[in-house]
Design an enzyme around this catalytic site. Sequence first.
Site, PDB file in Angstrom:
ATOM      1  N   GLN A 171       0.822  -1.212   0.000  1.00 39.70           N
ATOM      2  CA  GLN A 171       0.000   0.000   0.000  1.00 39.70           C
ATOM      3  C   GLN A 171       0.858   1.264   0.000  1.00 39.70           C
ATOM      4  O   GLN A 171       0.488   2.263  -0.621  1.00 39.70           O
ATOM      5  CB  GLN A 171      -0.928  -0.007   1.219  1.00 39.70           C
ATOM      6  CG  GLN A 171      -1.818   1.216   1.307  1.00 39.70           C
ATOM      7  CD  GLN A 171      -2.705   1.200   2.530  1.00 39.70           C
ATOM      8  OE1 GLN A 171      -2.742   0.220   3.252  1.00 39.70           O
ATOM      9  NE2 GLN A 171      -3.413   2.305   2.766  1.00 39.70           N
ATOM     10  N   HIS A 243      -0.913  -4.920  -5.766  1.00 42.88           N
ATOM     11  CA  HIS A 243      -0.537  -4.686  -4.372  1.00 42.88           C
ATOM     12  C   HIS A 243      -1.683  -5.078  -3.455  1.00 42.88           C
ATOM     13  O   HIS A 243      -2.844  -5.190  -3.850  1.00 42.88           O
ATOM     14  CB  HIS A 243      -0.181  -3.213  -4.154  1.00 42.88           C
ATOM     15  CG  HIS A 243      -1.374  -2.323  -4.019  1.00 42.88           C
ATOM     16  ND1 HIS A 243      -1.936  -1.997  -2.795  1.00 42.88           N
ATOM     17  CD2 HIS A 243      -2.131  -1.691  -4.959  1.00 42.88           C
ATOM     18  CE1 HIS A 243      -2.966  -1.208  -2.977  1.00 42.88           C
ATOM     19  NE2 HIS A 243      -3.105  -0.995  -4.283  1.00 42.88           N
ATOM     20  N   CYS A 244      -1.334  -5.308  -2.221  1.00 45.32           N
ATOM     21  CA  CYS A 244      -2.289  -5.450  -1.127  1.00 45.32           C
ATOM     22  C   CYS A 244      -1.750  -4.580   0.009  1.00 45.32           C
ATOM     23  O   CYS A 244      -1.100  -3.565  -0.252  1.00 45.32           O
ATOM     24  CB  CYS A 244      -2.462  -6.915  -0.727  1.00 45.32           C
ATOM     25  SG  CYS A 244      -0.913  -7.769  -0.374  1.00 45.32           S
ATOM     26  N   LEU A 245      -2.011  -4.963   1.219  1.00 49.36           N
ATOM     27  CA  LEU A 245      -1.517  -4.140   2.318  1.00 49.36           C
ATOM     28  C   LEU A 245       0.003  -4.231   2.459  1.00 49.36           C
ATOM     29  O   LEU A 245       0.691  -3.219   2.570  1.00 49.36           O
ATOM     30  CB  LEU A 245      -2.196  -4.553   3.631  1.00 49.36           C
ATOM     31  CG  LEU A 245      -1.791  -3.748   4.870  1.00 49.36           C
ATOM     32  CD1 LEU A 245      -2.163  -2.276   4.687  1.00 49.36           C
ATOM     33  CD2 LEU A 245      -2.444  -4.318   6.117  1.00 49.36           C
TER      34      LEU A 245
END
Length: 665
Positions: A171, A243-245
């Site tokens: 993120q 993307h993720c976290l």
Amino acid sequence: MAHEMIGTQIVTERLVALLESGTEKVLLIDSRPFVEYNTSHILEAININCSKLMKRRLQQDKVLITELIQHSAKHKVDIDCSQKVVVYDQSSQDVASLSSDCFLTVLLGKLEKSFNSVHLLAGGFAEFSRCFPGLCEGKSTLVPTCISQPCLPVANIGPTRILPNLYLGCQRDVLNKELMQQNGIGYVLNASNTCPKPDFIPESHFLRVPVNDSFCEKILPWLDKSVDFIEKAKASNGCVLVHCLAGISRSATIAIAYIMKRMDMSLDEAYRFVKEKRPTISPNFNFLGQLLDYEKKIKNQTGASGPKSKLKLLHLEKPNEPVPAVSEGGQKSETPLSPPCADSATSEAAGQRPVHPASVPSVPSVQPSLLEDSPLVQALSGLHLSADRLEDSNKLKRSFSLDIKSVSYSASMAASLHGFSSSEDALEYYKPSTTLDGTNKLCQFSPVQELSEQTPETSPDKEEASIPKKLQTARPSDSQSKRLHSVRTSSSGTAQRSLLSPLHRSGSVEDNYHTSFLFGLSTSQQHLTKSAGLGLKGWHSDILAPQTSTPSLTSSWYFATESSHFYSASAIYGGSASYSAYSCSQLPTCGDQVYSVRRRQKPSDRADSRRSWHEESPFEKQFKRRSCQMEFGESIMSENRSREELGKVGSQSSFSGSMEIIEVS
């Protein structure tokens, strides 16, 4: 991932799992001084600095912990007593190691009064930033930490480039506009429910995959859509950031799925490929199981056409691979470079089937040079296949006073050498050579019983082809010189030779019924015979072949259906019933109208057929000086004979033959 929770202590892997899953609300509190917090801290952590004033106010309950959290947070935080709270400092390992009057002990005591689940991060920020630098943020680009695992990077600065058009990040990376522009990233695939969309990314270049990092989420239905979105960005010459976290589990799962489908890799290969680029990835077991299902789905979609295309590609890469030929018996056999000799039945079958010259295919360009370069000695020694009979072939004795340099194989012998089962197969293999001049100057097979000797040496007078052509139009008028073979070619070509008889002459060869060694005169000899006006007497004048050949055919014996072709040397050592290893088909009788041979009448007294040496003319003496003595110690029977039969008839098969070759020196 290793999940472990001991009392109020939580390890870094467990904290990352809680942050990635998104199922539980986690409140992160950084208890370090503000300067250290401002330098670098864990994503979304709230700083409650450990000043002496703040410590005194907390101990005197002059300030509530909830109010302190709201005051320290950048945005409003929903306080829920049921949520988990994780507190960390720089490097504390457990609660037992803390002193009772330190700020962290006071802070944990106040938090336990307001929240049900409070934990201390084991190892603190130092351990977390070492293991997961991508989940840390702050002003400094590098985190000054101790490195104990060389396989992991010190700090993951920016997104990781997996492919030229595919980046994997967290993120923090997607919210950094300057970093996104530096890498030329214009598309974003967000694999989370909570991470916001960047303001500078248009809606058409953004895709959200609303999944949490838990063991009950279904990410498989979103994989095909995610792959199509990445392909859309690639078609537009754009780069996409998945993307993720933290860029560890969900986004890594999508990146692995894309590698599997577009690069035709297995799950294990794709996982290792992405792991080498970004060592911090670690999809949970739930997502790994769904990736296995996705791998099966890809195989089912490409299973029907995949192997075909690979076999076709393999075939196109090896176009020159020799294809095995199927014989009449149904067995596969490849054409060898040094062809073995076949049995006598094959030679006889090839000798009884006449073929029109127009139907004879061309000989490969490699074969004539190979045959012309092979000496006669190699031809005689290579008449046998089986290794156990090599010692028998060594007993074959031959001595030549003539220097025979080369020999040309006939089609029937070449067919047996190459292992063809019939003459049709041999004729399809041998085709006219482009190196010979004219249409009638090629090695062909014909049942015509016209024999001629081609001298292996060049003529003394260096005659050209025009001289023999005149001989064909103006032949000698002498009755003795007209004792020639009259050749009649039949158009049907299917008549079988019912009776075979040899050409009798004085000498020991006459007594042998099974074999005849026939030699004619060369072109130069015919020319000298006509100019001298002499008629040859004796068996030398039995056969005068009115044929000619170009100098390119010198030292070779050919035969065909026309008068311009000859028998090869294999016709002399080729296919009689008793001596299949040496002799070929014999002359037909005069009763056979298809194969009529005019010859002189045999005298009743064999002793009168040859005169004494002083009665012969000098011309005949000159011819008889050049003689070839061929002695055969032991004749080798055909291959289908057993060794027992060979022992019985071995004494009868041996003979001694003398034959004279007439030549003008």
